[in-house]
Motif scaffolding. Structure first.
Motif, PDB file in Angstrom:
ATOM      1  N   LYS A  29      24.688 -32.703  52.809  1.00  0.00           N
ATOM      2  CA  LYS A  29      25.420 -31.431  52.708  1.00  0.00           C
ATOM      3  C   LYS A  29      24.570 -30.297  52.138  1.00  0.00           C
ATOM      4  O   LYS A  29      24.823 -29.144  52.423  1.00  0.00           O
ATOM      5  CB  LYS A  29      26.679 -31.608  51.856  1.00  0.00           C
ATOM      6  CG  LYS A  29      27.695 -32.531  52.489  1.00  0.00           C
ATOM      7  CD  LYS A  29      28.885 -32.711  51.568  1.00  0.00           C
ATOM      8  CE  LYS A  29      29.826 -33.752  52.125  1.00  0.00           C
ATOM      9  NZ  LYS A  29      30.940 -34.008  51.209  1.00  0.00           N
ATOM     10  N   GLN A  30      23.589 -30.644  51.313  1.00  0.00           N
ATOM     11  CA  GLN A  30      22.717 -29.635  50.719  1.00  0.00           C
ATOM     12  C   GLN A  30      21.252 -29.952  51.037  1.00  0.00           C
ATOM     13  O   GLN A  30      20.393 -29.925  50.155  1.00  0.00           O
ATOM     14  CB  GLN A  30      22.937 -29.556  49.205  1.00  0.00           C
ATOM     15  CG  GLN A  30      24.329 -29.082  48.833  1.00  0.00           C
ATOM     16  CD  GLN A  30      24.490 -28.945  47.337  1.00  0.00           C
ATOM     17  OE1 GLN A  30      23.627 -28.397  46.656  1.00  0.00           O
ATOM     18  NE2 GLN A  30      25.597 -29.437  46.811  1.00  0.00           N
ATOM     19  N   ALA A  31      20.976 -30.233  52.282  1.00  0.00           N
ATOM     20  CA  ALA A  31      19.631 -30.626  52.706  1.00  0.00           C
ATOM     21  C   ALA A  31      18.584 -29.567  52.341  1.00  0.00           C
ATOM     22  O   ALA A  31      18.858 -28.370  52.356  1.00  0.00           O
ATOM     23  CB  ALA A  31      19.619 -30.861  54.211  1.00  0.00           C
ATOM     24  N   THR A  32      17.399 -30.065  52.037  1.00  0.00           N
ATOM     25  CA  THR A  32      16.251 -29.194  51.761  1.00  0.00           C
ATOM     26  C   THR A  32      15.127 -29.584  52.714  1.00  0.00           C
ATOM     27  O   THR A  32      15.242 -30.552  53.470  1.00  0.00           O
ATOM     28  CB  THR A  32      15.776 -29.363  50.304  1.00  0.00           C
ATOM     29  OG1 THR A  32      15.300 -30.704  50.133  1.00  0.00           O
ATOM     30  CG2 THR A  32      16.886 -29.050  49.308  1.00  0.00           C
ATOM     31  N   ALA A  33      14.031 -28.877  52.629  1.00  0.00           N
ATOM     32  CA  ALA A  33      12.884 -29.138  53.501  1.00  0.00           C
ATOM     33  C   ALA A  33      12.425 -30.600  53.402  1.00  0.00           C
ATOM     34  O   ALA A  33      12.030 -31.198  54.401  1.00  0.00           O
ATOM     35  CB  ALA A  33      11.743 -28.192  53.155  1.00  0.00           C
ATOM     36  N   ALA A  34      12.520 -31.190  52.217  1.00  0.00           N
ATOM     37  CA  ALA A  34      12.098 -32.583  52.029  1.00  0.00           C
ATOM     38  C   ALA A  34      12.920 -33.550  52.894  1.00  0.00           C
ATOM     39  O   ALA A  34      12.429 -34.593  53.311  1.00  0.00           O
ATOM     40  CB  ALA A  34      12.211 -32.977  50.555  1.00  0.00           C
ATOM     41  N   ASP A  35      14.158 -33.185  53.185  1.00  0.00           N
ATOM     42  CA  ASP A  35      15.032 -34.045  53.985  1.00  0.00           C
ATOM     43  C   ASP A  35      14.662 -34.048  55.471  1.00  0.00           C
ATOM     44  O   ASP A  35      15.172 -34.862  56.232  1.00  0.00           O
ATOM     45  CB  ASP A  35      16.493 -33.612  53.837  1.00  0.00           C
ATOM     46  CG  ASP A  35      17.007 -33.797  52.428  1.00  0.00           C
ATOM     47  OD1 ASP A  35      16.865 -34.914  51.889  1.00  0.00           O
ATOM     48  OD2 ASP A  35      17.542 -32.821  51.850  1.00  0.00           O
ATOM     49  N   LEU A  36      13.796 -33.137  55.885  1.00  0.00           N
ATOM     50  CA  LEU A  36      13.413 -33.041  57.299  1.00  0.00           C
ATOM     51  C   LEU A  36      12.403 -34.101  57.725  1.00  0.00           C
ATOM     52  O   LEU A  36      12.193 -34.293  58.920  1.00  0.00           O
ATOM     53  CB  LEU A  36      12.839 -31.648  57.603  1.00  0.00           C
ATOM     54  CG  LEU A  36      13.839 -30.499  57.580  1.00  0.00           C
ATOM     55  CD1 LEU A  36      13.109 -29.161  57.636  1.00  0.00           C
ATOM     56  CD2 LEU A  36      14.837 -30.619  58.717  1.00  0.00           C
ATOM     57  N   GLU A  37      11.814 -34.789  56.756  1.00  0.00           N
ATOM     58  CA  GLU A  37      10.801 -35.787  57.089  1.00  0.00           C
ATOM     59  C   GLU A  37      11.371 -36.842  58.035  1.00  0.00           C
ATOM     60  O   GLU A  37      12.447 -37.392  57.799  1.00  0.00           O
ATOM     61  CB  GLU A  37      10.282 -36.451  55.806  1.00  0.00           C
ATOM     62  CG  GLU A  37       9.035 -37.258  56.052  1.00  0.00           C
ATOM     63  CD  GLU A  37       8.414 -37.764  54.759  1.00  0.00           C
ATOM     64  OE1 GLU A  37       7.836 -38.865  54.802  1.00  0.00           O
ATOM     65  OE2 GLU A  37       8.506 -37.064  53.740  1.00  0.00           O
ATOM     66  N   ASN A  38      10.656 -37.082  59.123  1.00  0.00           N
ATOM     67  CA  ASN A  38      11.029 -38.041  60.165  1.00  0.00           C
ATOM     68  C   ASN A  38      12.267 -37.648  60.975  1.00  0.00           C
ATOM     69  O   ASN A  38      12.818 -38.477  61.687  1.00  0.00           O
ATOM     70  CB  ASN A  38      11.224 -39.451  59.585  1.00  0.00           C
ATOM     71  CG  ASN A  38       9.965 -39.970  58.927  1.00  0.00           C
ATOM     72  OD1 ASN A  38       8.870 -39.779  59.442  1.00  0.00           O
ATOM     73  ND2 ASN A  38      10.109 -40.597  57.778  1.00  0.00           N
ATOM     74  N   MET A  39      12.701 -36.408  60.852  1.00  0.00           N
ATOM     75  CA  MET A  39      13.859 -35.945  61.622  1.00  0.00           C
ATOM     76  C   MET A  39      13.382 -35.295  62.923  1.00  0.00           C
ATOM     77  O   MET A  39      12.330 -34.673  62.962  1.00  0.00           O
ATOM     78  CB  MET A  39      14.692 -34.940  60.825  1.00  0.00           C
ATOM     79  CG  MET A  39      15.339 -35.521  59.601  1.00  0.00           C
ATOM     80  SD  MET A  39      16.537 -36.791  60.023  1.00  0.00           S
ATOM     81  CE  MET A  39      16.692 -37.643  58.465  1.00  0.00           C
ATOM     82  N   LYS A  40      14.186 -35.444  63.977  1.00  0.00           N
ATOM     83  CA  LYS A  40      13.834 -34.872  65.280  1.00  0.00           C
ATOM     84  C   LYS A  40      14.605 -33.602  65.591  1.00  0.00           C
ATOM     85  O   LYS A  40      14.206 -32.818  66.428  1.00  0.00           O
ATOM     86  CB  LYS A  40      14.073 -35.909  66.374  1.00  0.00           C
ATOM     87  CG  LYS A  40      13.118 -37.093  66.281  1.00  0.00           C
ATOM     88  CD  LYS A  40      13.305 -38.018  67.455  1.00  0.00           C
ATOM     89  CE  LYS A  40      12.231 -39.068  67.514  1.00  0.00           C
ATOM     90  NZ  LYS A  40      12.470 -40.244  66.737  1.00  0.00           N
ATOM     91  N   THR A  41      15.750 -33.399  64.902  1.00  0.00           N
ATOM     92  CA  THR A  41      16.586 -32.226  65.129  1.00  0.00           C
ATOM     93  C   THR A  41      17.288 -31.863  63.825  1.00  0.00           C
ATOM     94  O   THR A  41      17.683 -32.745  63.067  1.00  0.00           O
ATOM     95  CB  THR A  41      17.666 -32.503  66.207  1.00  0.00           C
ATOM     96  OG1 THR A  41      17.035 -32.998  67.380  1.00  0.00           O
ATOM     97  CG2 THR A  41      18.454 -31.258  66.561  1.00  0.00           C
ATOM     98  N   LEU A  42      17.457 -30.565  63.609  1.00  0.00           N
ATOM     99  CA  LEU A  42      18.259 -30.058  62.499  1.00  0.00           C
ATOM    100  C   LEU A  42      19.569 -29.548  63.084  1.00  0.00           C
ATOM    101  O   LEU A  42      19.564 -28.687  63.971  1.00  0.00           O
ATOM    102  CB  LEU A  42      17.523 -28.926  61.769  1.00  0.00           C
ATOM    103  CG  LEU A  42      18.322 -28.164  60.701  1.00  0.00           C
ATOM    104  CD1 LEU A  42      18.798 -29.105  59.587  1.00  0.00           C
ATOM    105  CD2 LEU A  42      17.481 -27.030  60.126  1.00  0.00           C
ATOM    106  N   VAL A  43      20.684 -30.104  62.624  1.00  0.00           N
ATOM    107  CA  VAL A  43      22.005 -29.670  63.067  1.00  0.00           C
ATOM    108  C   VAL A  43      22.665 -28.931  61.911  1.00  0.00           C
ATOM    109  O   VAL A  43      22.914 -29.516  60.850  1.00  0.00           O
ATOM    110  CB  VAL A  43      22.885 -30.867  63.505  1.00  0.00           C
ATOM    111  CG1 VAL A  43      24.275 -30.384  63.923  1.00  0.00           C
ATOM    112  CG2 VAL A  43      22.219 -31.643  64.635  1.00  0.00           C
ATOM    113  N   LEU A  44      22.911 -27.633  62.118  1.00  0.00           N
ATOM    114  CA  LEU A  44      23.563 -26.802  61.104  1.00  0.00           C
ATOM    115  C   LEU A  44      25.018 -26.610  61.487  1.00  0.00           C
ATOM    116  O   LEU A  44      25.309 -26.123  62.582  1.00  0.00           O
ATOM    117  CB  LEU A  44      22.908 -25.418  61.049  1.00  0.00           C
ATOM    118  CG  LEU A  44      21.777 -25.159  60.105  1.00  0.00           C
ATOM    119  CD1 LEU A  44      21.428 -23.677  60.125  1.00  0.00           C
ATOM    120  CD2 LEU A  44      22.063 -25.609  58.697  1.00  0.00           C
ATOM    121  N   VAL A  45      25.916 -26.955  60.581  1.00  0.00           N
ATOM    122  CA  VAL A  45      27.338 -26.736  60.787  1.00  0.00           C
ATOM    123  C   VAL A  45      27.679 -25.422  60.083  1.00  0.00           C
ATOM    124  O   VAL A  45      27.642 -25.336  58.854  1.00  0.00           O
ATOM    125  CB  VAL A  45      28.179 -27.912  60.254  1.00  0.00           C
ATOM    126  CG1 VAL A  45      29.650 -27.693  60.580  1.00  0.00           C
ATOM    127  CG2 VAL A  45      27.688 -29.229  60.855  1.00  0.00           C
TER     128      VAL A  45
END
Length: 151
Positions: A29-45
């Motif tokens: 719910k409060q993702a930061t840049a560090a949470d993007l590691e190994n992610m393929k897509t960012l989904v913003l609600v």
């Protein structure tokens, strides 16, 4: 990576839709840049909730700053942005609209509940940047286009 832009309750609904669509996702719910590691897509609600912001100990300025920094990190890592607006007209308002106007032109696609676009606000933001806009009648209908987006 699914996260909220505005600390709305619809982020939980997005996670349920992703699960039903058979997608592999992480909800933060409060993702930061560090949470993007190994992610393929960012989904913003998209959608501001004063109740949600308060519960998270945030104000709209802090939330906006978090979202802008998260998107910047995603762009730097070449992670595409998919936006969802599932709250319809009730999740609109000046704070929400200001945040949407800032982030939506950077998205690769928007999936939204049609009632949230009754004034054409989303259409006006998507068209100049050729952001595909997929409208659904009700929140549950977003599952199919969400699945399609990841095929």
């Amino acid at each position: 990576l699914i996260t909220s832009a505005g600390q709305n309750a619809e982020v939980q609904i997005a996670a349920v839709l992703a699960k039903r669509a058979g997608l592999n996702y992480t909800l933060s719910k409060q993702a930061t840049a560090a949470d993007l590691e190994n992610m393929k897509t960012l989904v913003l609600v998209l959608g501001a909730s004063l109740k949600g912001l308060g519960a998270a100990g945030l104000d709209m300025n802090k939330e906006r700053e978090r979202v802008v920094m998260l998107i910047a990190a995603a762009r730097k890592a070449q992670i595409p942005l998919l936006c969802l607006h599932l709250g319809g007209e009730v999740r609109r308002g000046q704070q929400t609209d200001d945040l949407i106007a800032e982030v939506l032109p950077l998205a690769k696609m928007l999936i939204m509940v049609k009632s949230g676009n009754s004034d054409g606000f989303f259409t006006k933001l998507c068209q100049p940047k050729n952001v595909p806009l997929i409208e659904v009648e009700k929140t549950a209908d977003a599952q199919a286009p969400l699945r399609q987006a990841f095929k």
